[in-house]
Scaffold this motif. Structure first.
Motif, PDB file in Angstrom:
ATOM      1  N   MET A 129      17.987 -20.284  62.513  1.00 22.06           N
ATOM      2  CA  MET A 129      18.085 -19.205  63.489  1.00 22.06           C
ATOM      3  C   MET A 129      17.755 -19.742  64.875  1.00 22.06           C
ATOM      4  N   ALA A 130      18.532 -19.370  65.866  1.00 21.47           N
ATOM      5  CA  ALA A 130      18.292 -19.816  67.234  1.00 21.47           C
ATOM      6  C   ALA A 130      16.989 -19.236  67.763  1.00 21.47           C
ATOM      7  N   ALA A 131      16.365 -19.963  68.695  1.00 14.55           N
ATOM      8  CA  ALA A 131      15.088 -19.523  69.244  1.00 14.55           C
ATOM      9  C   ALA A 131      15.199 -18.168  69.924  1.00 14.55           C
ATOM     10  N   ASN A 132      16.299 -17.945  70.644  1.00 15.08           N
ATOM     11  CA  ASN A 132      16.490 -16.657  71.313  1.00 15.08           C
ATOM     12  C   ASN A 132      16.545 -15.526  70.299  1.00 15.08           C
ATOM     13  N   ASP A 133      17.200 -15.764  69.171  1.00 14.68           N
ATOM     14  CA  ASP A 133      17.296 -14.750  68.126  1.00 14.68           C
ATOM     15  C   ASP A 133      15.943 -14.492  67.477  1.00 14.68           C
ATOM     16  N   ILE A 134      15.145 -15.567  67.325  1.00 15.36           N
ATOM     17  CA  ILE A 134      13.807 -15.407  66.753  1.00 15.36           C
ATOM     18  C   ILE A 134      12.958 -14.529  67.660  1.00 15.36           C
ATOM     19  N   LEU A 135      13.008 -14.794  68.960  1.00 15.83           N
ATOM     20  CA  LEU A 135      12.264 -13.958  69.899  1.00 15.83           C
ATOM     21  C   LEU A 135      12.742 -12.514  69.854  1.00 15.83           C
ATOM     22  N   ARG A 136      14.047 -12.336  69.790  1.00 15.87           N
ATOM     23  CA  ARG A 136      14.602 -10.982  69.802  1.00 15.87           C
ATOM     24  C   ARG A 136      14.195 -10.212  68.545  1.00 15.87           C
ATOM     25  N   SER A 137      14.259 -10.865  67.386  1.00 21.88           N
ATOM     26  CA  SER A 137      13.967 -10.165  66.135  1.00 21.88           C
ATOM     27  C   SER A 137      12.476  -9.870  65.974  1.00 21.88           C
ATOM     28  N   GLU A 150      18.390 -20.849  75.707  1.00 21.92           N
ATOM     29  CA  GLU A 150      17.869 -21.310  74.424  1.00 21.92           C
ATOM     30  C   GLU A 150      16.739 -22.330  74.571  1.00 21.92           C
ATOM     31  N   GLU A 151      16.880 -23.287  75.476  1.00 25.09           N
ATOM     32  CA  GLU A 151      15.861 -24.334  75.606  1.00 25.09           C
ATOM     33  C   GLU A 151      14.509 -23.757  76.028  1.00 25.09           C
ATOM     34  N   THR A 152      14.525 -22.817  76.974  1.00 26.13           N
ATOM     35  CA  THR A 152      13.277 -22.189  77.420  1.00 26.13           C
ATOM     36  C   THR A 152      12.688 -21.329  76.315  1.00 26.13           C
ATOM     37  N   CYS A 153      13.515 -20.633  75.558  1.00 28.74           N
ATOM     38  CA  CYS A 153      13.032 -19.815  74.439  1.00 28.74           C
ATOM     39  C   CYS A 153      12.347 -20.690  73.391  1.00 28.74           C
ATOM     40  N   LEU A 154      12.943 -21.846  73.100  1.00 28.32           N
ATOM     41  CA  LEU A 154      12.354 -22.756  72.123  1.00 28.32           C
ATOM     42  C   LEU A 154      11.019 -23.293  72.621  1.00 28.32           C
ATOM     43  N   GLU A 182       9.037 -18.418  60.765  1.00 22.20           N
ATOM     44  CA  GLU A 182      10.029 -18.919  61.718  1.00 22.20           C
ATOM     45  C   GLU A 182       9.717 -20.334  62.200  1.00 22.20           C
ATOM     46  N   HIS A 183       8.817 -21.064  61.473  1.00 22.20           N
ATOM     47  CA  HIS A 183       8.397 -22.354  62.019  1.00 22.20           C
ATOM     48  C   HIS A 183       9.550 -23.353  62.116  1.00 22.20           C
ATOM     49  N   CYS A 184      10.577 -23.219  61.254  1.00 22.07           N
ATOM     50  CA  CYS A 184      11.777 -24.053  61.413  1.00 22.07           C
ATOM     51  C   CYS A 184      12.641 -23.365  62.469  1.00 22.07           C
ATOM     52  N   LEU A 185      12.485 -23.758  63.705  1.00 21.69           N
ATOM     53  CA  LEU A 185      13.133 -23.019  64.772  1.00 21.69           C
ATOM     54  C   LEU A 185      14.640 -23.210  64.789  1.00 21.69           C
ATOM     55  N   LEU A 200       4.962 -45.972  68.471  1.00 20.63           N
ATOM     56  CA  LEU A 200       5.682 -44.971  67.690  1.00 20.63           C
ATOM     57  C   LEU A 200       5.442 -43.604  68.317  1.00 20.63           C
ATOM     58  N   VAL A 201       6.506 -43.017  68.876  1.00 23.74           N
ATOM     59  CA  VAL A 201       6.431 -41.723  69.551  1.00 23.74           C
ATOM     60  C   VAL A 201       7.332 -40.745  68.816  1.00 23.74           C
ATOM     61  N   LEU A 202       6.735 -39.726  68.220  1.00 26.07           N
ATOM     62  CA  LEU A 202       7.483 -38.684  67.527  1.00 26.07           C
ATOM     63  C   LEU A 202       7.641 -37.496  68.461  1.00 26.07           C
ATOM     64  N   THR A 203       8.853 -36.975  68.560  1.00 28.88           N
ATOM     65  CA  THR A 203       9.094 -35.872  69.490  1.00 28.88           C
ATOM     66  C   THR A 203       9.596 -34.656  68.740  1.00 28.88           C
ATOM     67  N   PRO A 204       9.170 -33.468  69.162  1.00 32.42           N
ATOM     68  CA  PRO A 204       9.589 -32.241  68.479  1.00 32.42           C
ATOM     69  C   PRO A 204      11.021 -31.864  68.811  1.00 32.42           C
ATOM     70  N   ASN A 205      11.537 -30.965  68.033  1.00 32.41           N
ATOM     71  CA  ASN A 205      12.898 -30.484  68.240  1.00 32.41           C
ATOM     72  C   ASN A 205      12.888 -29.498  69.400  1.00 32.41           C
ATOM     73  N   ARG A 206      13.522 -29.844  70.513  1.00 34.31           N
ATOM     74  CA  ARG A 206      13.559 -28.993  71.698  1.00 34.31           C
ATOM     75  C   ARG A 206      14.949 -28.448  71.967  1.00 34.31           C
ATOM     76  N   ASN A 207      15.917 -28.761  71.126  1.00 38.88           N
ATOM     77  CA  ASN A 207      17.301 -28.366  71.411  1.00 38.88           C
ATOM     78  C   ASN A 207      17.477 -26.866  71.362  1.00 38.88           C
TER      79      ASN A 207
END
Length: 388
Positions: free
Chosen positions: A1-9, A67-71, A97-100, A381-388
């Motif tokens: 689910m898209a971040a915008n949709d998660i916020l909306r729901s 979407e990027e700002t919502c995420l 909703e942790h799997c954004l 080693l730098v791990l980065t979160p999903n920001r898309n």
């Protein structure tokens, strides 16, 4: 689910929760640059609105930014310590909703053809460009044949799954494994195993709804994480049959070979297990001050990091409901440090410091714990979160 949709729901529940202290969420959004300074000033100076009105204006503005700002806003709600303490209800609201965003099928870095950003920040860092970044394997031993149950370990497994899926890993779990099953499963994962080979280990995969049946064979990416949650003793972890598997054997299973899909790639092992039967005492500080290549080959033992919950000979503390000191600290520090693009070693040193500062037992310094890091990493080693 898209971040915008998660916020909306979840908008109504989020608004009701954030109303408890609208100034905090406004300031946090400003600090993270989710809104401009002009927007911050305008939102702060609105006098005619009540608390809910201020929060509505902020959330609507966030949602209108895309979407990027919502995420980024959702990540802020789920990772900021001040927010978690001020709005504890958010954890339940957003837990499912942790799997954004959905994760694509595992692909090696050479297959990165979907215009994803390359994550090599600078020379001297491991390149992590595959989608997902790699596999995270959790071996979670809960029920032992002698009748013992490791209460709280499912909480650790879930916390690890949440944070490493957020960090773009495909998360798999083998539960209640004997020593021989652990041994065979690790050999299977060290090679490019097929789906039928994994069936005997009852492998589950983490999704937004929890651990579910594995649907397709895993493929290695640009990094590998292995988390072992079990009983243990000096230098070993135990299968549910009480038989010991040496930690050294776990890591050497993944040593570099010409055929290994993980050669020259970082391999991280998190070991939540006692390393002895002694209670680790503390020392009260009285009168003391506490300070806060160009080669064509590599050694077989290169590119490993092993972080154990405790040094040898001592117990590792685990809360029956909240999980273990060590794993919970690892997950919390990853949430903070990875947003800052910190190297993993830096983040895990902070785990050492946090766990070392905890107190167990009725008396100060009666029960302590000191995690231990050993590594042969050749790069950062730098791990980065999903920001898309």
């Amino acid at each position: 689910m898209a971040a915008n949709d998660i916020l909306r729901s979840n908008k109504t529940s989020i608004l009701e929760t954030l109303c408890a202290d609208y100034r905090l969420i406004l300031n946090k959004a400003d600090q993270k640059k989710l809104i401009t300074r002009r927007e911050y000033t305008n939102l702060k100076s609105i006098n005619k609105l009540d608390e809910e009105g201020h929060v509505v204006e902020l959330v609507d503005k966030i949602m209108n930014k895309g979407e990027e700002t919502c995420l980024a806003f959702l990540n802020l709600l789920q990772t900021d310590e001040d927010i978690q303490k001020t709005y504890p209800e958010l954890k339940n609201i957003l837990k499912k909703e942790h799997c954004l965003l959905p994760y694509p099928v595992q692909a090696c870095s050479v297959d990165n053809t979907d215009n994803q950003p390359q994550r090599r920040k600078e020379d001297g860092q491991y390149e992590l460009n595959s989608q997902p970044t790699g596999l995270c394997l959790i071996i979670n031993n809960v029920h032992f044949r002698d009748g013992g149950v490791r209460h709280g370990t499912d909480k650790d497994a879930e916390s690890l799954a949440e944070v490493f899926s957020w960090l773009r890993f495909r998360v798999l779990m083998c539960k209640d494994q004997t020593k021989n099953q652990m041994e065979r499963a690790l050999v299977c994962f060290a090679s490019q195993c097929n789906f039928s080979q994994l069936q005997e280990f009852n492998v589950k995969e983490w999704t937004c709804s929890g651990f579910t049946d594995l649907q397709e064979a895993p493929r290695h990416g640009d990094a590998f994480i292995c988390c072992v949650l079990s009983h243990g003793n000096k230098g070993v972890v135990l299968g549910i049959d009480g038989q010991p598997l040496p930690i050294k054997q776990i890591t050497t299973t993944f040593m570099a070979t010409p055929q290994s899909p993980l050669t020259a790639k970082p391999k991280v092992f998190l070991i939540q297990a006692c390393q002895g039967r002694q209670i680790h005492p503390g020392v009260l500080l009285k009168g003391l001050q506490a300070d806060d290549s160009h080669s064509t080959s590599i050694p077989q033992e290169a590119d490993f990091l092993v972080h154990s919950a405790t040094v040898e000979d001592y117990y590792a503390i685990r809360n029956k409901t909240e999980g273990s000191w060590f794993i919970q600290s690892v997950c919390n520090q990853l949430k903070v440090g990875c947003l800052r693009n910190e190297e993993l070693e830096v983040i895990l040193r902070r785990v050492n410091n946090e766990v070392a500062g905890k107190e167990g037992g009725a008396m100060p310094s009666a029960v302590k714990q000191m995690p231990e890091i050993r590594h042969t990493l050749r790069k950062g080693l730098v791990l980065t979160p999903n920001r898309n």
